[in-house]
Structure formats: structure tokens, C-alpha cells
Design a protein around this motif. Structure first.
Motif, PDB file in Angstrom:
ATOM      1  N   ASP A  10       0.794  -1.229   0.000  1.00 46.16           N
ATOM      2  CA  ASP A  10       0.000   0.000   0.000  1.00 46.16           C
ATOM      3  C   ASP A  10       0.826   1.279   0.000  1.00 46.16           C
ATOM      4  N   HIS A  11       2.141   1.168   0.162  1.00 45.83           N
ATOM      5  CA  HIS A  11       3.012   2.356   0.221  1.00 45.83           C
ATOM      6  C   HIS A  11       2.454   3.374   1.210  1.00 45.83           C
ATOM      7  N   THR A  12       2.214   2.907   2.412  1.00 48.98           N
ATOM      8  CA  THR A  12       1.659   3.735   3.466  1.00 48.98           C
ATOM      9  C   THR A  12       2.661   3.824   4.615  1.00 48.98           C
ATOM     10  N   THR A  13       2.218   4.244   5.769  1.00 46.70           N
ATOM     11  CA  THR A  13       3.118   4.352   6.924  1.00 46.70           C
ATOM     12  C   THR A  13       2.786   3.280   7.948  1.00 46.70           C
ATOM     13  N   LYS A  14       3.764   2.975   8.772  1.00 43.28           N
ATOM     14  CA  LYS A  14       3.564   2.002   9.840  1.00 43.28           C
ATOM     15  C   LYS A  14       2.442   2.476  10.775  1.00 43.28           C
ATOM     16  N   GLU A  15       2.398   3.786  11.039  1.00 40.91           N
ATOM     17  CA  GLU A  15       1.381   4.345  11.928  1.00 40.91           C
ATOM     18  C   GLU A  15      -0.027   4.142  11.357  1.00 40.91           C
ATOM     19  N   ALA A  16      -0.168   4.346  10.044  1.00 44.38           N
ATOM     20  CA  ALA A  16      -1.474   4.164   9.396  1.00 44.38           C
ATOM     21  C   ALA A  16      -1.907   2.703   9.464  1.00 44.38           C
ATOM     22  N   ILE A  17      -0.962   1.801   9.288  1.00 38.64           N
ATOM     23  CA  ILE A  17      -1.268   0.364   9.351  1.00 38.64           C
ATOM     24  C   ILE A  17      -1.714  -0.008  10.761  1.00 38.64           C
ATOM     25  N   GLU A  18      -0.977   0.472  11.753  1.00 40.42           N
ATOM     26  CA  GLU A  18      -1.319   0.147  13.134  1.00 40.42           C
ATOM     27  C   GLU A  18      -2.678   0.735  13.526  1.00 40.42           C
ATOM     28  N   ALA A  19      -3.026   1.892  12.978  1.00 41.40           N
ATOM     29  CA  ALA A  19      -4.342   2.483  13.243  1.00 41.40           C
ATOM     30  C   ALA A  19      -5.438   1.578  12.686  1.00 41.40           C
ATOM     31  N   ARG A  20      -5.208   1.027  11.489  1.00 43.46           N
ATOM     32  CA  ARG A  20      -6.189   0.111  10.900  1.00 43.46           C
ATOM     33  C   ARG A  20      -6.269  -1.186  11.702  1.00 43.46           C
ATOM     34  N   MET A  21      -5.120  -1.654  12.190  1.00 45.37           N
ATOM     35  CA  MET A  21      -5.102  -2.883  12.997  1.00 45.37           C
ATOM     36  C   MET A  21      -5.929  -2.716  14.273  1.00 45.37           C
ATOM     37  N   LYS A  22      -5.895  -1.528  14.846  1.00 42.84           N
ATOM     38  CA  LYS A  22      -6.643  -1.276  16.087  1.00 42.84           C
ATOM     39  C   LYS A  22      -8.147  -1.349  15.865  1.00 42.84           C
ATOM     40  N   ASN A  23      -8.590  -1.155  14.624  1.00 44.34           N
ATOM     41  CA  ASN A  23     -10.021  -1.229  14.313  1.00 44.34           C
ATOM     42  C   ASN A  23     -10.481  -2.654  14.008  1.00 44.34           C
ATOM     43  N   GLN A  24      -9.533  -3.599  14.001  1.00 46.66           N
ATOM     44  CA  GLN A  24      -9.879  -4.989  13.734  1.00 46.66           C
ATOM     45  C   GLN A  24      -9.658  -5.818  15.002  1.00 46.66           C
ATOM     46  N   TRP A  25     -10.361  -6.942  15.072  1.00 46.43           N
ATOM     47  CA  TRP A  25     -10.137  -7.856  16.182  1.00 46.43           C
ATOM     48  C   TRP A  25      -8.705  -8.376  16.111  1.00 46.43           C
ATOM     49  N   SER A  26      -8.154  -8.742  17.246  1.00 47.46           N
ATOM     50  CA  SER A  26      -6.807  -9.326  17.282  1.00 47.46           C
ATOM     51  C   SER A  26      -6.863 -10.757  16.741  1.00 47.46           C
ATOM     52  N   ASP A  27      -5.693 -11.276  16.370  1.00 50.83           N
ATOM     53  CA  ASP A  27      -5.622 -12.671  15.913  1.00 50.83           C
ATOM     54  C   ASP A  27      -6.134 -13.614  16.996  1.00 50.83           C
ATOM     55  N   ALA A  28      -5.805 -13.332  18.257  1.00 50.87           N
ATOM     56  CA  ALA A  28      -6.234 -14.191  19.364  1.00 50.87           C
ATOM     57  C   ALA A  28      -7.763 -14.239  19.454  1.00 50.87           C
ATOM     58  N   GLN A  29      -8.409 -13.090  19.296  1.00 59.28           N
ATOM     59  CA  GLN A  29      -9.874 -13.050  19.340  1.00 59.28           C
ATOM     60  C   GLN A  29     -10.474 -13.851  18.187  1.00 59.28           C
ATOM     61  N   LYS A  30      -9.883 -13.687  16.993  1.00 55.72           N
ATOM     62  CA  LYS A  30     -10.417 -14.374  15.815  1.00 55.72           C
ATOM     63  C   LYS A  30     -10.196 -15.880  15.893  1.00 55.72           C
ATOM     64  N   THR A  31      -8.978 -16.285  16.251  1.00 55.31           N
ATOM     65  CA  THR A  31      -8.678 -17.728  16.267  1.00 55.31           C
ATOM     66  C   THR A  31      -9.497 -18.454  17.333  1.00 55.31           C
ATOM     67  N   ALA A  32      -9.814 -17.761  18.427  1.00 57.01           N
ATOM     68  CA  ALA A  32     -10.615 -18.383  19.498  1.00 57.01           C
ATOM     69  C   ALA A  32     -12.007 -18.771  18.997  1.00 57.01           C
ATOM     70  N   GLN A  33     -12.494 -18.097  17.956  1.00 54.92           N
ATOM     71  CA  GLN A  33     -13.830 -18.380  17.450  1.00 54.92           C
ATOM     72  C   GLN A  33     -13.816 -19.040  16.071  1.00 54.92           C
ATOM     73  N   SER A  34     -12.649 -19.552  15.678  1.00 47.98           N
ATOM     74  CA  SER A  34     -12.508 -20.145  14.343  1.00 47.98           C
ATOM     75  C   SER A  34     -12.437 -21.665  14.420  1.00 47.98           C
ATOM     76  N   ASP A  35     -12.852 -22.293  13.326  1.00 49.19           N
ATOM     77  CA  ASP A  35     -12.761 -23.749  13.230  1.00 49.19           C
ATOM     78  C   ASP A  35     -11.369 -24.180  12.764  1.00 49.19           C
ATOM     79  N   TYR A  36     -10.750 -23.356  11.919  1.00 50.69           N
ATOM     80  CA  TYR A  36      -9.416 -23.650  11.388  1.00 50.69           C
ATOM     81  C   TYR A  36      -8.592 -22.377  11.389  1.00 50.69           C
ATOM     82  N   VAL A  37      -7.264 -22.553  11.577  1.00 51.34           N
ATOM     83  CA  VAL A  37      -6.343 -21.420  11.544  1.00 51.34           C
ATOM     84  C   VAL A  37      -5.226 -21.759  10.565  1.00 51.34           C
ATOM     85  N   ILE A  38      -4.964 -20.838   9.654  1.00 48.99           N
ATOM     86  CA  ILE A  38      -3.854 -20.981   8.710  1.00 48.99           C
ATOM     87  C   ILE A  38      -2.804 -19.958   9.102  1.00 48.99           C
TER      88      ILE A  38
END
Length: 192
Positions: free
Chosen positions: A142-170
Motif C-alpha cells: 500500500d506504500h503507506t506508513t507504519k502508523e497508518a497500518i497500526e491504526a487500521r489494525m486497532k479497528n480490527q479484532w486481534s488474531d487471538a480473538q479471531k482464532t478463538a472463534q474459528s474452526d481452522y487457523v492458517i
């Protein structure tokens, strides 16, 4: 059967979706559908103007940089934007789903859990990767900044939250290993 495929920004869920598609599984990419609907739906465009002002639409097209700038640092606006777009995407997915003739389809969505889309899935696969790898992938893509990426990450569930409710993890660190995981899951799903 509807298989939800999710993962945080930079996890490689689009790569995994392509792998399933190459193996003959129909894949619905919610982000692409949302973009298309925002481009074509007068109802969505009017709602965007009501929410963000006239700057949201320029020359009858969404002003993506402006919209992103407004919502990614404002959780309340992001939720309102999602409330405009998600019902339209869900309706579009239902139409697409009923046209498919395979035992199962994949619905790829970065915010499957956050949008409540997981409730409509029979099985859920989450794609993960170490945070440093995710950031590096997005920086290159995306040719963006680390700060912009981290801001977007904060708006998404963490991997731990997602994997806890998933049937499979890749775990997507390298393509060869990821492809093996996709094949294993495909074999399991094909037997269901």
C-alpha cells in the motif's frame, strides 16, 4: 455450506482466497463487492454524503482517500459507514451464493467477526501471521506508513480473538506451507 475466511490486515487472506479459488472453490471477496456497490449504488452514495459531507463523493465516485481519512481514526464514523455498506454487501452475497453449484463457497472478509458476518457462516477459517510480517506486507503493498497500518489494525479484532472463534487457523509465513494448510482444510471440508 458457507465458509468464512478472515484475517487481519496483511495476514495474507487474499492469497489464501486465491489458493482456494485455484482449487475450484467459488470465492466471494466482500471488500471488492463493497467497492463495487459503493461505485454503483445511488443509495450508498447519498448515505455517504449524509454521513461525511459532499467531499465523500467527487465526480459521482467515492473519494476513497477522504473517506479513509475520516473513518479510520474515528470508530463511531467507521461503525456508521459499516452500517451503510454491510447490509448491501450481505444482500449481494446472498444473491451470489444462490447462483453457485458447489458443495461450499468461501466468503472472504477482513472484518467477518466485527461485522457480524460470522453468524451466517457454517465454518470459519482465520489466516494469521506475525505482526512484523503483516506490517511489512502492507508497507510494500500500500506504500503507506507504519502508523497508518497500526491504526487500521486497532479497528480490527486481534488474531487471538479471531482464532478463538474459528474452526481452522492458517499460519501464513511462507507460501509453500500455506498451500499445504489450504489443501488439508480443503480435504476436510470436502468430506463434510
Amino acid at each position: 455450506m458457507i465458509v468464512g475466511l478472515t484475517g487481519g490486515i496483511g495476514s495474507g487472506k487474499s492469497t489464501v482466497a486465491k489458493m482456494f479459488e485455484e482449487l475450484g472453490v467459488p470465492v466471494y471477496i466482500t471488500d471488492l463487492a463493497a467497492r463495487s456497490l459503493i461505485e454503483s449504488s445511488k443509495k450508498i452514495k447519498n448515505s455517504l454524503i449524509d454521513l461525511l459531507g459532499k467531499e465523500a463523493i467527487i465526480d459521482n465516485k467515492p473519494n476513497r482517500p477522504f473517506i479513509a481519512q475520516q473513518v479510520f481514526h474515528n470508530k463511531e464514523l467507521l461503525e456508521k459507514l459499516n452500517a451503510i455498506v454491510h447490509p448491501e454487501v450481505h444482500a449481494d452475497f446472498k444473491n451470489w451464493y444462490h447462483e453457485q453449484k458447489t458443495p461450499f463457497v468461501i466468503k472472504e472478509s477482513a472484518i467477518l467477526f466485527e461485522s457480524g458476518g460470522d453468524e451466517h457462516c457454517d465454518v470459519i477459517i482465520t489466516v494469521t501471521a506475525p505482526k512484523e510480517i503483516k506490517i511489512q506486507r502492507v508497507l510494500e503493498r500500500d506504500h503507506t506508513t507504519k502508523e497508518a497500518i497500526e491504526a487500521r489494525m486497532k479497528n480490527q479484532w486481534s488474531d487471538a480473538q479471531k482464532t478463538a472463534q474459528s474452526d481452522y487457523v492458517i499460519t501464513n509465513k511462507d507460501l509453500e506451507n500455506t498451500r499445504l494448510q489450504v489443501h488439508e482444510i480443503l480435504q476436510i471440508l470436502s468430506k463434510k
